[in-house]
Design an enzyme around this catalytic site. Structure first.
Site, PDB file in Angstrom:
ATOM      1  CG  HIS A   1      57.843  60.050  16.867  1.00 47.75           C
ATOM      2  ND1 HIS A   1      56.880  60.876  17.405  1.00 47.75           N
ATOM      3  CD2 HIS A   1      57.163  59.091  16.166  1.00 47.75           C
ATOM      4  CE1 HIS A   1      55.689  60.448  17.044  1.00 47.75           C
ATOM      5  NE2 HIS A   1      55.835  59.370  16.304  1.00 47.75           N
TER       6      HIS A   1
ATOM      7  CG  HIS B   1      51.923  64.408  10.698  1.00 46.64           C
ATOM      8  ND1 HIS B   1      51.673  64.364  12.049  1.00 46.64           N
ATOM      9  CD2 HIS B   1      52.045  63.125  10.299  1.00 46.64           C
ATOM     10  CE1 HIS B   1      51.674  63.108  12.467  1.00 46.64           C
ATOM     11  NE2 HIS B   1      51.892  62.329  11.406  1.00 46.64           N
TER      12      HIS B   1
ATOM     13  CG  HIS C   1      54.176  55.332  14.754  1.00 48.56           C
ATOM     14  ND1 HIS C   1      54.531  56.492  15.416  1.00 48.56           N
ATOM     15  CD2 HIS C   1      54.206  54.339  15.700  1.00 48.56           C
ATOM     16  CE1 HIS C   1      54.774  56.215  16.687  1.00 48.56           C
ATOM     17  NE2 HIS C   1      54.583  54.921  16.886  1.00 48.56           N
TER      18      HIS C   1
ATOM     19  CG  HIS D   1      58.014  57.064  12.306  1.00 57.12           C
ATOM     20  ND1 HIS D   1      57.756  58.131  11.464  1.00 57.12           N
ATOM     21  CD2 HIS D   1      56.896  56.964  13.088  1.00 57.12           C
ATOM     22  CE1 HIS D   1      56.564  58.631  11.719  1.00 57.12           C
ATOM     23  NE2 HIS D   1      56.023  57.937  12.705  1.00 57.12           N
TER      24      HIS D   1
ATOM     25  CG  ASP E   1      55.116  61.563  12.910  1.00 55.23           C
ATOM     26  OD1 ASP E   1      55.065  62.083  11.782  1.00 55.23           O
ATOM     27  OD2 ASP E   1      54.241  60.793  13.329  1.00 55.23           O
TER      28      ASP E   1
ATOM     29  CG  ASP F   1      50.535  57.910  10.963  1.00 49.22           C
ATOM     30  OD1 ASP F   1      51.286  57.143  11.589  1.00 49.22           O
ATOM     31  OD2 ASP F   1      50.546  59.147  11.109  1.00 49.22           O
ATOM     32  CG  HIS F   2      54.455  58.052   8.979  1.00 54.52           C
ATOM     33  ND1 HIS F   2      54.979  59.238   8.522  1.00 54.52           N
ATOM     34  CD2 HIS F   2      53.708  58.381  10.069  1.00 54.52           C
ATOM     35  CE1 HIS F   2      54.574  60.238   9.301  1.00 54.52           C
ATOM     36  NE2 HIS F   2      53.811  59.731  10.247  1.00 54.52           N
TER      37      HIS F   2
END
Length: 320
Positions: free
Chosen positions: A139, A268, A64, A62, A210, A66-67
């Site tokens: 998510h 995570h 976000h 996805h 996530d 941090d990914h």
């Protein structure tokens, strides 16, 4: 198949844990696949035993930060190094727009082909050895989990047994190795399966992050040899997990149990569980193992070799 964890923190990096990225090394193909690419992933690759020159596919769950914040930097560095032939990137709608904008405003031009594939639930990639499927998770934004399935392989061909049966060498051996039935010139009918060892069962890996607990994750992980699943929160913080649509340790363990996986590796983790706090990471591991004993806790640069399963000889004879 070898898994290397390059980032196991959630949200932000810590001194000991970078943000999300997992590498899958396929030595038989001299290929490296990445799942997510948080900020600093290229530095983690440099500190590992992995070769960025083998990078061929990147799967993004996805959008976000941090990914994905490490994606553009990694792609740019691969281009400057000049040792990558092509990279295929798989992810949700909007990923290509993100990369195009980053490339345009940073005036970055790649010296190798990059293709972005917008994924939808189902098969997203297949070759002669592997099938990759994805499925929706639950998510705050659109998120996908991935499943890598290695195809079954015929067992090792017993050439000495073939010679003992006075089977002439040549193209016939190739047919027998594939498990085919061959009629020899002298009229004998040879079943190739009788000259091969037990079938090598393809390994299965599921990557789910996530997400909060959901049926989609259970379906992706069904009968997997290893499930990599997020465990951002301790069970005590379940309310926060529901609010942010992340998993607790117990949700990860319940997913593994429901899916019948052979190994759960949690990742995570929220930085709130640092040593010295009321709840520490060792407590998270204890919670998960109470539900699913075959649980491990990932740490940066942890390497896990996915074991191969073999079919029982009796199964080839139809005996259960």
């Amino acid at each position: 198949m070898q898994i290397t964890f390059l980032g196991t923190s959630s949200g932000v990096p810590t001194r000991s844990r970078n943000v999300s990225s997992v590498a899958l090394r396929l030595p038989q193909r001299a290929e490296l696949w990445l799942f997510d690419c948080g900020e600093g992933t290229q530095h983690q690759l440099l500190r590992s035993e992995l070769k960025s020159s083998q990078l061929s596919r990147i799967f993004i769950t996805h959008l976000h930060g941090d990914h994905i914040f490490g994606l553009m930097g990694l792609l740019a560095s691969c281009g400057l190094a000049g040792n990558v032939q092509r990279i295929d990137i798989y992810g949700p709608s909007g990923l290509n727009d993100y990369l195009q904008a980053a490339s345009r405003y940073s005036h970055t031009h790649f010296s190798y082909p990059i293709k972005v594939h917008v994924v939808r639930p189902g098969v997203i990639y297949e070759n002669d050895e592997f099938t990759v499927t994805c499925g929706l998770l639950h998510h705050r934004i659109t998120a996908f989990g991935y499943r890598v399935t290695e195809k079954d392989r015929q067992g090792r061909f017993d050439i000495e047994k073939a010679k003992a049966l006075q089977i002439p060498s040549g193209p016939i051996y190739g047919q027998l190795k594939r498990g085919e039935t061959v009629t020899l010139e002298d009229g004998r009918v040879i079943d190739g399966r009788e000259l091969c060892g037990p079938t090598e069962i393809g390994r299965k890996i599921a990557y789910c992050t996530d997400t909060i607990y959901c049926d989609g994750a259970v379906q992706l992980a069904e009968d997997a040899d290893v499930l990599i699943h997020e465990a951002t929160f301790a069970h005590q913080d379940a309310e926060m997990a529901f609010q942010r649509l992340h998993s607790t340790t117990t949700m990860a363990a319940q997913t593994a149990y429901a899916a019948g996986v052979r190994r759960l590796i949690m990742t995570h983790f929220s930085p709130r569980y640092a040593p010295g706090n009321a709840i520490e990471l060792k407590d998270l591991l204890r919670e998960a193992r109470a539900i699913f004993p075959k649980t491990d806790m990932a740490h940066d640069f942890m390497v896990y070799d996915v074991p191969r399963r073999r079919a029982v000889e009796l199964n080839k004879l139809g005996v259960s």
